[in-house]
Motif scaffolding. Structure first.
Motif, mmCIF file in Angstrom:
data_model
loop_
_atom_site.group_PDB
_atom_site.id
_atom_site.type_symbol
_atom_site.label_atom_id
_atom_site.label_comp_id
_atom_site.label_asym_id
_atom_site.label_seq_id
_atom_site.Cartn_x
_atom_site.Cartn_y
_atom_site.Cartn_z
ATOM 1 N N ASP A 144 0.827 -1.205 0.000
ATOM 2 C CA ASP A 144 0.000 0.000 0.000
ATOM 3 C C ASP A 144 0.866 1.262 0.000
ATOM 4 O O ASP A 144 0.553 2.258 -0.671
ATOM 5 N N ILE A 145 1.960 1.203 0.758
ATOM 6 C CA ILE A 145 2.883 2.339 0.791
ATOM 7 C C ILE A 145 3.465 2.587 -0.603
ATOM 8 O O ILE A 145 3.562 3.730 -1.071
ATOM 9 N N LEU A 146 3.866 1.500 -1.268
ATOM 10 C CA LEU A 146 4.435 1.639 -2.614
ATOM 11 C C LEU A 146 3.423 2.257 -3.577
ATOM 12 O O LEU A 146 3.757 3.135 -4.377
ATOM 13 N N ALA A 198 15.065 7.043 -4.057
ATOM 14 C CA ALA A 198 15.436 5.854 -4.837
ATOM 15 C C ALA A 198 15.800 4.675 -3.944
ATOM 16 O O ALA A 198 15.471 3.520 -4.245
ATOM 17 N N HIS A 199 16.481 4.940 -2.824
ATOM 18 C CA HIS A 199 16.931 3.841 -1.977
ATOM 19 C C HIS A 199 15.791 3.231 -1.149
ATOM 20 O O HIS A 199 15.918 2.114 -0.628
ATOM 21 N N VAL A 216 12.703 2.297 -2.171
ATOM 22 C CA VAL A 216 11.941 1.258 -2.877
ATOM 23 C C VAL A 216 12.558 -0.127 -2.692
ATOM 24 O O VAL A 216 11.847 -1.083 -2.342
ATOM 25 N N PRO A 217 13.886 -0.309 -2.907
ATOM 26 C CA PRO A 217 14.469 -1.632 -2.668
ATOM 27 C C PRO A 217 14.311 -2.095 -1.223
ATOM 28 O O PRO A 217 14.120 -3.294 -0.971
ATOM 29 N N ASP A 218 14.388 -1.176 -0.267
ATOM 30 C CA ASP A 218 14.234 -1.562 1.136
ATOM 31 C C ASP A 218 12.849 -2.142 1.406
ATOM 32 O O ASP A 218 12.703 -3.161 2.075
ATOM 33 N N ILE A 219 11.833 -1.482 0.854
ATOM 34 C CA ILE A 219 10.470 -1.985 1.019
ATOM 35 C C ILE A 219 10.302 -3.319 0.294
ATOM 36 O O ILE A 219 9.650 -4.248 0.789
ATOM 37 N N GLY A 220 10.895 -3.420 -0.869
ATOM 38 C CA GLY A 220 10.847 -4.675 -1.617
ATOM 39 C C GLY A 220 11.440 -5.831 -0.832
ATOM 40 O O GLY A 220 10.898 -6.942 -0.822
#
Length: 364
Positions: free
Chosen positions: A160-162, A171-172, A174-178
């Motif tokens: 939901d955050i994404l 930029a950094h 998105v990968p952390d949430i992934g």
């Protein structure tokens, strides 16, 4: 309606006995020799089998031996009829798996009493396993959704955050949430695998041929397998310095895959419920008959009543630890050990010292 297979080569005994059983409301199927009786039993799967011993083609001993080796007929109650009353004949019949033994001539009450006793015993057994299956289904239906709830909420929240904030993210981020989504997904996957494995083990516990096949498996290079698994788990917890290893090699009566399950669950339990900076000791020792995997930690531990009630889906974790595990891992270890002829022993002084020992047979 109960279906009884009567195997008897004496035509008078066959006729009179079948009439007697039909008068009692049983459906009676007859065979005049062991070979025909065996074929009929495998085709019709009767509720009970009554068989003479001395017969042409295949004798009664041959019939019961073949039936007990077939998973479809292995549990059918079996009563021997014989003119012989020697203890040797009685003993041989019982050792082959007969449930009762009547000597000729027998009375109507003796035969009907023996039949009713076997049906009563079968009813008790069926009720027990029906209740166990209902309990298993109930536990799965209650526990599985609950235990999947936490990672599912995390996955949905992060997704939901994404969706809502991707345009404002660095930029950094998105990968952390992934990575967090991937971890939650893996957690759900592991939980589902545990529940399915436990259900599989429960279903095979009383399957004789399946257990024989399991017990014919052999794990080798045990020292390498346990050490490798322990180091990987310690790395996952960032606690390599806490791991203490002393592992002997042996050939153990279990498959490599099931040994890996046991090792992973027991060692992971030691790290999961102990604090960083405290030792987790993994020992592997053997004698002439058994291999012992022992994991010692100084963490949360178990209360005496929790150990006494150790079984399926019992949660050892207190509420504080509810999100850390399902409590199913050690139940799987226990079941695997038992199926392979081994056992598990737990000794614990909460928050001081906990020792979990898994004993498995050595390949002779």
């Amino acid at each position: 309606m109960k279906k009884i297979l009567l195997i008897e080569d004496n035509p008078n005994v066959l006729l009179n006995t079948s009439r007697m059983l039909q008068a009692e409301g049983y459906v009676v199927i007859t065979a005049t020799n062991g070979r025909d009786g065996l074929e009929i039993a495998q085709q019709t799967i009767p509720s009970l089998i009554i068989s003479d011993i001395m017969m042409p083609e295949i004798d009664g001993y041959g019939v019961i031996t073949a039936l007990r080796s077939n998973p479809a007929t292995t549990a059918i109650p079996f009563i021997f009829l014989s003119a012989k009353s020697d203890k040797i004949d009685f003993r041989q019949g019982m050792e082959l798996g007969s449930d009762d033994y009547l000597t000729k001539p027998f009375t109507r009450d003796e035969l009907l009493g023996a039949i009713k006793a076997q049906f009563k015993k079968q009813e008790i057994i069926n009720n027990y396993y029906r209740q166990e299956l209902d309990n298993l289904r109930g536990n799965i239906s209650k526990s599985l959704p609950h235990q999947l709830l936490f990672p599912a909420i995390e996955v949905m929240g992060l997704a939901d955050i994404l969706v809502k904030n991707y345009h404002a993210m660095e930029a950094h981020e998105v990968p952390d949430i992934g990575k967090r989504i991937r971890k939650a997904g893996r957690d759900m996957h592991e939980m589902v695998k545990k529940f399915l494995l436990y259900a599989e083990l429960e279903s095979m516990e009383n399957v004789i041929d399946g257990n024989r096949q399991l017990r014919s498996s052999k794990a080798t290079f045990v020292d390498i397998e346990i050490s490798s698994c322990a180091k990987k788990i310690a790395e996952n917890y960032n606690r390599v310095s806490d791991l203490q290893l002393s592992i002997q090699d042996a050939s153990i009566q279990i498959s490599d895959s099931y040994l890996n399950v046991i090792v992973k669950e027991v060692i992971d339990n030691g790290f999961k419920f102990s604090s960083e900076g405290t030792e987790v000791i993994v020992l592997g020792t053997s004698d002439a008959n058994e291999y012992c995997l022992c994991v010692v930690d100084h963490g949360q531990g178990f209360e005496p009543e929790q150990i006494a009630n150790f079984g399926a889906y019992i949660k050892f974790e207190k509420k504080l630890y509810i999100q850390q595990g399902t409590g199913l891992g050690l139940a799987i270890v226990k079941r695997l050990a038992e199926i392979h002829g081994g056992r598990i022993e737990i000794e614990s002084i909460p928050y001081e010292r906990t020792s979990i020992k898994v004993f498995l047979p050595i390949v002779s």
